[in-house]
Design a protein around this motif. Structure first.
Motif, PDB file in Angstrom:
ATOM      1  N   ARG A 171       0.829  -1.213   0.000  1.00  0.00           N
ATOM      2  CA  ARG A 171       0.000   0.000   0.000  1.00  0.00           C
ATOM      3  C   ARG A 171       0.861   1.260   0.000  1.00  0.00           C
ATOM      4  N   VAL A 172       1.901   1.248   0.797  1.00  0.00           N
ATOM      5  CA  VAL A 172       2.795   2.410   0.849  1.00  0.00           C
ATOM      6  C   VAL A 172       3.473   2.616  -0.502  1.00  0.00           C
ATOM      7  N   GLU A 173       3.904   1.547  -1.123  1.00  0.00           N
ATOM      8  CA  GLU A 173       4.517   1.651  -2.450  1.00  0.00           C
ATOM      9  C   GLU A 173       3.545   2.236  -3.462  1.00  0.00           C
TER      10      GLU A 173
ATOM     11  N   HIS B  45       3.241   5.916  -2.857  1.00  0.00           N
ATOM     12  CA  HIS B  45       4.407   6.620  -3.394  1.00  0.00           C
ATOM     13  C   HIS B  45       4.276   6.792  -4.902  1.00  0.00           C
ATOM     14  N   ASP B  46       3.814   5.749  -5.585  1.00  0.00           N
ATOM     15  CA  ASP B  46       3.623   5.834  -7.029  1.00  0.00           C
ATOM     16  C   ASP B  46       2.618   6.929  -7.384  1.00  0.00           C
TER      17      ASP B  46
ATOM     18  N   GLY C 209       1.059   6.898 -10.692  1.00  0.00           N
ATOM     19  CA  GLY C 209      -0.149   6.086 -10.523  1.00  0.00           C
ATOM     20  C   GLY C 209      -1.331   6.692 -11.213  1.00  0.00           C
ATOM     21  N   GLU C 210      -2.385   5.915 -11.363  1.00  0.00           N
ATOM     22  CA  GLU C 210      -3.607   6.407 -11.973  1.00  0.00           C
ATOM     23  C   GLU C 210      -4.543   6.922 -10.908  1.00  0.00           C
TER      24      GLU C 210
END
Length: 99
Positions: free
Chosen positions: A85-87, A90-91, A97-98
């Motif tokens: 979730r943290v990754e 960060h994205d 990320g979308e």
């Protein structure tokens, strides 16, 4: 896992890993009443982390290492989920990320 949130209960599990101990012996190790220690043991027993064996007028407690392995696996799974979730966060924050 709630059962292990309390430091006294964690200590009771640690004290009973290698050998069973009477509830009276355990109670002598803490600055609380015998009844309070009994309640801690009951929470651990209900969670399946220790077993209690009656012998005459005493009750003996022993930790269940296999149950602790299950707790460790559950905590490991939760840690992995949070890392994922943290990754993803960060994205998203980095614009990768979308929405």
């Amino acid at each position: 896992m709630r059962a292990l949130a309390d430091p006294t209960r964690r200590d009771i599990v640690a004290r009973t890993m290698r050998e069973e101990r009477s509830v009276g012996d355990l109670a002598a190790a803490y600055p609380m009443s015998f009844a309070a220690v009994q309640r801690h043991v009951a929470v651990l027993e209900e969670a399946g982390l220790v077993v209690k064996r009656p012998a005459h007028r005493h009750r003996f407690v022993r930790a269940r290492p296999d149950a602790l392995d299950e707790v460790q696996q559950a905590l490991s799974d939760l840690r992995d989920q949070w890392h994922e979730r943290v990754e993803r966060m960060h994205d998203v924050l980095d614009g990768g990320g979308e929405r």
